[in-house]
Design a protein around this motif. Structure first.
Motif: not given
Length: 249
Positions: A22-28, A166-172, A195-199
């Motif tokens: 469980s977790f939350d991600v805030i915009k930006g 949103i951008l997701l990166y898997d071991e980029p 300001g891009m949201t990135q995980v």
């Protein structure tokens, strides 16, 4: 919150891979997920993007709720997953560029086919993105003519061409020579400043420490610790976190 994960469970062949996450991600925010290999980091990203189904729990992404197929059915899960992926880009460690297309064509193909934008508009945007990632002079090159770092920057530009929220990166950077890592991280830092949201699932501890707004440390499918980078790196509470970070200090 742009991402809200609640009690996410996922198993493969009866082996738990994600165990009540469980977790939350805030915009930006730039959100870094760290932990040993095999702890479920990549599977977590794939569940967020609807590339993997959930056994139970919920992944709410930009207002779309992904639930187990037992609850909503296969077709509805696929429909919701597609809706998520229209707003969420994903960058893989292996680049996944089309080898038979030029870099410019790699970036323009999805906007033209999926978003139905004109050739001229797609090319204009692609050229702007190539300039942003430092590849303006590589538009007519093919992927095998570029270094690994250049290919990964092209892959980021390709994701940005779809105007994701949103951008997701898997071991980029894991497939790159150490000398090429910084050129990819520099683009990610720039996107964070814009300001891009990135995980980001990463083993680049210095990047996670210096740039991430929040860090998750995972082990054996569970979140062991979560907090600001100075908390996780400066004063980790759990012995597993301490042992993991000791290898990078």
């Amino acid at each position: 919150m742009v991402i809200c994960i609640q009690n996410l469970m996922k198993s493969f062949h009866h082996r738990p891979v994600l165990d009540g996450v469980s977790f939350d991600v805030i915009k930006g925010d730039l959100f870094a997920i760290i932990g040993p290999s095999g702890c479920g980091k990549s599977t977590l990203l794939r569940c967020v993007n609807g590339l993997e189904s959930l056994d139970s729990g919920c992944a709410q992404v930009l207002g779309t709720e992904l639930l187990s197929q037992d609850k909503i059915g296969h077709k509805e899960f696929q429909r919701r997953s597609l809706k998520v992926r229209q707003k969420v880009g994903m960058v893989f460690q292996s680049f996944n560029l089309f080898p038979h297309l030029t870099i410019l064509e790699n970036i323009t193909v999805a906007p033209k086919v999926v978003n139905k934008i004109s050739d001229s508009d797609a090319i204009k945007k692609a050229q702007e993105l190539l300039l942003k990632v430092g590849l303006a002079d590589k538009a007519d090159h093919y992927p095998n003519q570029l270094s690994g770092g250049q290919q990964q920057r092209a892959a980021i530009a390709r994701s940005l061409a779809m105007s994701p929220e949103i951008l997701l990166y898997d071991e980029p950077t894991s497939a790159l020579d150490p000398a090429l890592v910084n050129e990819v991280l520099r683009v990610m830092k720039q996107l964070d400043q814009e300001g891009m949201t990135q995980v980001v699932v990463t083993h680049e501890m210095r990047f996670a420490r210096d740039v991430a707004d929040k860090i998750i440390f995972m082990d054996q499918g569970q979140i062991v610790e979560m907090g600001a980078s100075d908390e996780i790196f400066g004063n980790p509470k759990d012995e597993r976190t301490k042992n993991f970070l000791r290898h990078f200090q």
